[in-house]
Design a protein around this motif. Structure first.
Motif, PDB file in Angstrom:
ATOM      1  N   VAL A  41      47.597  45.177  42.646  1.00  0.00           N
ATOM      2  CA  VAL A  41      46.254  44.612  42.570  1.00  0.00           C
ATOM      3  C   VAL A  41      45.277  45.652  42.037  1.00  0.00           C
ATOM      4  O   VAL A  41      44.369  45.338  41.259  1.00  0.00           O
ATOM      5  N   ASP A  42      45.448  46.914  42.440  1.00  0.00           N
ATOM      6  CA  ASP A  42      44.566  47.971  41.946  1.00  0.00           C
ATOM      7  C   ASP A  42      44.663  48.109  40.427  1.00  0.00           C
ATOM      8  O   ASP A  42      43.659  48.311  39.739  1.00  0.00           O
ATOM      9  N   GLU A  43      45.891  48.009  39.886  1.00  0.00           N
ATOM     10  CA  GLU A  43      46.064  48.137  38.436  1.00  0.00           C
ATOM     11  C   GLU A  43      45.401  46.970  37.710  1.00  0.00           C
ATOM     12  O   GLU A  43      44.746  47.151  36.684  1.00  0.00           O
ATOM     13  N   LEU A  44      45.558  45.745  38.237  1.00  0.00           N
ATOM     14  CA  LEU A  44      44.931  44.577  37.613  1.00  0.00           C
ATOM     15  C   LEU A  44      43.414  44.657  37.706  1.00  0.00           C
ATOM     16  O   LEU A  44      42.700  44.283  36.771  1.00  0.00           O
ATOM     17  N   ALA A  45      42.908  45.150  38.841  1.00  0.00           N
ATOM     18  CA  ALA A  45      41.455  45.295  38.993  1.00  0.00           C
ATOM     19  C   ALA A  45      40.915  46.316  37.996  1.00  0.00           C
ATOM     20  O   ALA A  45      39.831  46.145  37.435  1.00  0.00           O
ATOM     21  N   ARG A  46      41.702  47.390  37.754  1.00  0.00           N
ATOM     22  CA  ARG A  46      41.260  48.390  36.790  1.00  0.00           C
ATOM     23  C   ARG A  46      41.234  47.835  35.373  1.00  0.00           C
ATOM     24  O   ARG A  46      40.281  48.045  34.626  1.00  0.00           O
ATOM     25  N   LYS A  47      42.270  47.077  35.031  1.00  0.00           N
ATOM     26  CA  LYS A  47      42.353  46.557  33.673  1.00  0.00           C
ATOM     27  C   LYS A  47      41.279  45.510  33.386  1.00  0.00           C
ATOM     28  O   LYS A  47      40.765  45.425  32.274  1.00  0.00           O
ATOM     29  N   THR A  48      40.970  44.669  34.368  1.00  0.00           N
ATOM     30  CA  THR A  48      39.998  43.600  34.156  1.00  0.00           C
ATOM     31  C   THR A  48      38.593  43.984  34.584  1.00  0.00           C
ATOM     32  O   THR A  48      37.668  43.188  34.421  1.00  0.00           O
ATOM     33  N   MET A  49      38.435  45.191  35.176  1.00  0.00           N
ATOM     34  CA  MET A  49      37.129  45.672  35.640  1.00  0.00           C
ATOM     35  C   MET A  49      36.511  44.702  36.645  1.00  0.00           C
ATOM     36  O   MET A  49      35.345  44.323  36.564  1.00  0.00           O
ATOM     37  N   GLN A  50      37.346  44.272  37.618  1.00  0.00           N
ATOM     38  CA  GLN A  50      36.906  43.397  38.689  1.00  0.00           C
ATOM     39  C   GLN A  50      37.212  44.059  40.026  1.00  0.00           C
ATOM     40  O   GLN A  50      37.923  45.060  40.099  1.00  0.00           O
ATOM     41  N   SER A  51      36.700  43.438  41.083  1.00  0.00           N
ATOM     42  CA  SER A  51      37.020  43.915  42.421  1.00  0.00           C
ATOM     43  C   SER A  51      38.390  43.398  42.833  1.00  0.00           C
ATOM     44  O   SER A  51      38.918  42.439  42.263  1.00  0.00           O
ATOM     45  N   ARG A  52      38.981  44.056  43.834  1.00  0.00           N
ATOM     46  CA  ARG A  52      40.283  43.606  44.352  1.00  0.00           C
ATOM     47  C   ARG A  52      40.206  42.175  44.861  1.00  0.00           C
ATOM     48  O   ARG A  52      41.113  41.371  44.636  1.00  0.00           O
ATOM     49  N   SER A  53      39.124  41.836  45.564  1.00  0.00           N
ATOM     50  CA  SER A  53      39.019  40.483  46.124  1.00  0.00           C
ATOM     51  C   SER A  53      38.950  39.435  45.022  1.00  0.00           C
ATOM     52  O   SER A  53      39.518  38.341  45.156  1.00  0.00           O
ATOM     53  N   SER A  54      38.263  39.740  43.916  1.00  0.00           N
ATOM     54  CA  SER A  54      38.200  38.778  42.802  1.00  0.00           C
ATOM     55  C   SER A  54      39.579  38.575  42.190  1.00  0.00           C
ATOM     56  O   SER A  54      39.979  37.447  41.887  1.00  0.00           O
ATOM     57  N   VAL A  55      40.322  39.677  42.020  1.00  0.00           N
ATOM     58  CA  VAL A  55      41.673  39.563  41.462  1.00  0.00           C
ATOM     59  C   VAL A  55      42.570  38.753  42.389  1.00  0.00           C
ATOM     60  O   VAL A  55      43.316  37.867  41.945  1.00  0.00           O
ATOM     61  N   GLN A  56      42.503  39.011  43.696  1.00  0.00           N
ATOM     62  CA  GLN A  56      43.343  38.271  44.641  1.00  0.00           C
ATOM     63  C   GLN A  56      42.976  36.782  44.650  1.00  0.00           C
ATOM     64  O   GLN A  56      43.857  35.915  44.730  1.00  0.00           O
ATOM     65  N   ARG A  57      41.683  36.483  44.567  1.00  0.00           N
ATOM     66  CA  ARG A  57      41.261  35.075  44.547  1.00  0.00           C
ATOM     67  C   ARG A  57      41.780  34.364  43.293  1.00  0.00           C
ATOM     68  O   ARG A  57      42.248  33.222  43.358  1.00  0.00           O
ATOM     69  N   GLN A  58      41.717  35.036  42.156  1.00  0.00           N
ATOM     70  CA  GLN A  58      42.197  34.423  40.920  1.00  0.00           C
ATOM     71  C   GLN A  58      43.711  34.259  40.925  1.00  0.00           C
ATOM     72  O   GLN A  58      44.242  33.272  40.396  1.00  0.00           O
ATOM     73  N   ILE A  59      44.429  35.234  41.515  1.00  0.00           N
ATOM     74  CA  ILE A  59      45.890  35.093  41.618  1.00  0.00           C
ATOM     75  C   ILE A  59      46.242  33.886  42.486  1.00  0.00           C
ATOM     76  O   ILE A  59      47.163  33.120  42.173  1.00  0.00           O
ATOM     77  N   ARG A  60      45.503  33.700  43.592  1.00  0.00           N
ATOM     78  CA  ARG A  60      45.771  32.531  44.443  1.00  0.00           C
ATOM     79  C   ARG A  60      45.570  31.236  43.659  1.00  0.00           C
ATOM     80  O   ARG A  60      46.352  30.294  43.789  1.00  0.00           O
ATOM     81  N   ARG A  61      44.541  31.194  42.842  1.00  0.00           N
ATOM     82  CA  ARG A  61      44.294  29.991  42.047  1.00  0.00           C
ATOM     83  C   ARG A  61      45.428  29.771  41.037  1.00  0.00           C
ATOM     84  O   ARG A  61      45.883  28.644  40.839  1.00  0.00           O
ATOM     85  N   MET A  62      45.892  30.842  40.402  1.00  0.00           N
ATOM     86  CA  MET A  62      46.999  30.718  39.440  1.00  0.00           C
ATOM     87  C   MET A  62      48.258  30.186  40.116  1.00  0.00           C
ATOM     88  O   MET A  62      48.998  29.382  39.550  1.00  0.00           O
ATOM     89  N   VAL A  63      48.505  30.674  41.349  1.00  0.00           N
ATOM     90  CA  VAL A  63      49.678  30.198  42.092  1.00  0.00           C
ATOM     91  C   VAL A  63      49.499  28.740  42.497  1.00  0.00           C
ATOM     92  O   VAL A  63      50.434  27.934  42.426  1.00  0.00           O
ATOM     93  N   GLU A  64      48.296  28.367  42.921  1.00  0.00           N
ATOM     94  CA  GLU A  64      48.040  26.993  43.355  1.00  0.00           C
ATOM     95  C   GLU A  64      48.174  26.003  42.195  1.00  0.00           C
ATOM     96  O   GLU A  64      48.677  24.896  42.374  1.00  0.00           O
ATOM     97  N   THR A  65      47.736  26.398  40.996  1.00  0.00           N
ATOM     98  CA  THR A  65      47.849  25.494  39.842  1.00  0.00           C
ATOM     99  C   THR A  65      49.266  25.442  39.289  1.00  0.00           C
ATOM    100  O   THR A  65      49.574  24.567  38.481  1.00  0.00           O
ATOM    101  N   GLY A  66      50.121  26.381  39.680  1.00  0.00           N
ATOM    102  CA  GLY A  66      51.501  26.374  39.226  1.00  0.00           C
ATOM    103  C   GLY A  66      51.756  27.186  37.975  1.00  0.00           C
ATOM    104  O   GLY A  66      52.894  27.311  37.534  1.00  0.00           O
ATOM    105  N   TRP A  67      50.691  27.768  37.379  1.00  0.00           N
ATOM    106  CA  TRP A  67      50.903  28.575  36.173  1.00  0.00           C
ATOM    107  C   TRP A  67      51.644  29.874  36.519  1.00  0.00           C
ATOM    108  O   TRP A  67      52.473  30.344  35.748  1.00  0.00           O
TER     109      TRP A  67
END
Length: 306
Positions: A41-67
């Protein structure tokens, strides 16, 4: 890195904004078939310049949509992260299957009427607790009487290195490491390899450099006692040290270590402070002595080629 998957995200990813940027970061870690995605999560947050919580929230959405599909969970050990893959139907050019809504639960036996608490004039019924599913802030967990979606990752261990894939190995590493004379500290070598992330062209240069340097006087001296460990060789960009390897040769008189390495190849002992009192030879004079030997060696090679 998969340029193929990144192009597909640019063309077909259903959402925009920061979620699309995170999808591109995921594709940057994916294989061409959309598998083997395990960034922290730290690496993804660094690459996208977001907070850890934002990255985790978006990952949950990606998993929920099935992508995005989680295929392995983090164990808490350093270097082991959640592993994902992208929906196979989407990779093959189709649409993401619509996930089934709701959760199938085991039927429960009839229960007694809800308990009533007397609070004066008004009677407040107490609702019956749910016995099939336990919910929390981060989603639904597993219970004896019902099964729901997997809980998304909540935290990642702090790491200063790129995590290794769960099943070990890295593209090209095994083949090249098997040809390297000093095979100590394989784990360190593999971690350093993943930091370098050599392209196919650089891997060819590395193979050629190892093939040339393993025949050098320094590497063959005393049964290979002076061959550095592979992770050290990678850190110092050892593929630039030899001639004919496709890289830029490092001048032998660049610094003290390169001068003493060249002296060792020519059969000289390293310079030390005692030489000042015994031979009155400064390091500058020592360097000149090495230079004369280098020039004689070149003259001998020129004569032999005539």
């Amino acid at each position: 890195m998969s340029i193929k998957v990144m192009s597909m995200v640019f063309d077909r990813y259903p959402s925009g904004g920061m979620e699309r940027l995170l999808a591109l970061a995921m594709a940057d870690h994916a294989s061409d078939d959309g598998t083997r995605i395990w960034p922290s999560v730290d690496e993804l947050a660094r690459k996208t310049m977001q907070s850890r919580s934002s990255v985790q929230r978006q990952i949950r959405r990606m998993v929920e949509t099935g992508w995005l599909i989680q295929v392995r969970s983090a164990t808490g050990r350093p270097g082991v992260t959640n592993e994902y893959r992208i929906c196979r139907e989407w990779i093959e050019g189709g649409l993401v299957p619509v996930p089934e809504r709701g959760v199938n639960l085991t039927p429960l036996s009839p229960s007694a009427p809800a308990e009533v608490i007397h609070t004066g004039v008004n009677l407040t019924p107490v609702s019956e607790p749910e016995r099939g599913v336990t919910t929390a802030e981060r989603g639904v967990t597993r219970d004896e009487r019902g099964v729901t979606a997997m809980t998304p990752e909540s935290s990642e261990p702090s790491m200063n290195h790129t995590p290794l894939p769960p099943d070990g190995g890295a593209d090209g590493f095994d083949e090249i490491f098997s040809t390297y004379p000093n095979q100590a500290n394989r784990l360190k070598a593999e971690r350093r390899w993943r930091r370098v992330m050599p392209s196919a062209a650089l891997q060819r240069t590395i193979r050629a450099a190892i093939a040339a340097q393993r025949l050098s006087r320094k590497w063959t001296k005393e049964g290979g006692a002076y061959v550095p460990e592979f992770h050290t060789w990678l850190r110092n960009m050892g593929w630039c040290d030899g001639d004919g390897t496709g890289g830029t040769a490092v001048l032998w008189d660049t610094n003290r270590s390169t001068i003493e390495a060249k002296a060792a190849e020519l059969g000289l002992q390293p310079w030390n402070e005692a030489d000042l009192s015994v031979n009155r030879e400064t390091f500058v004079a020592y360097t000149e002595r090495v230079r004369r030997l280098v020039e004689r060696a070149k003259e001998g090679e020129a004569c032999a080629s005539m």
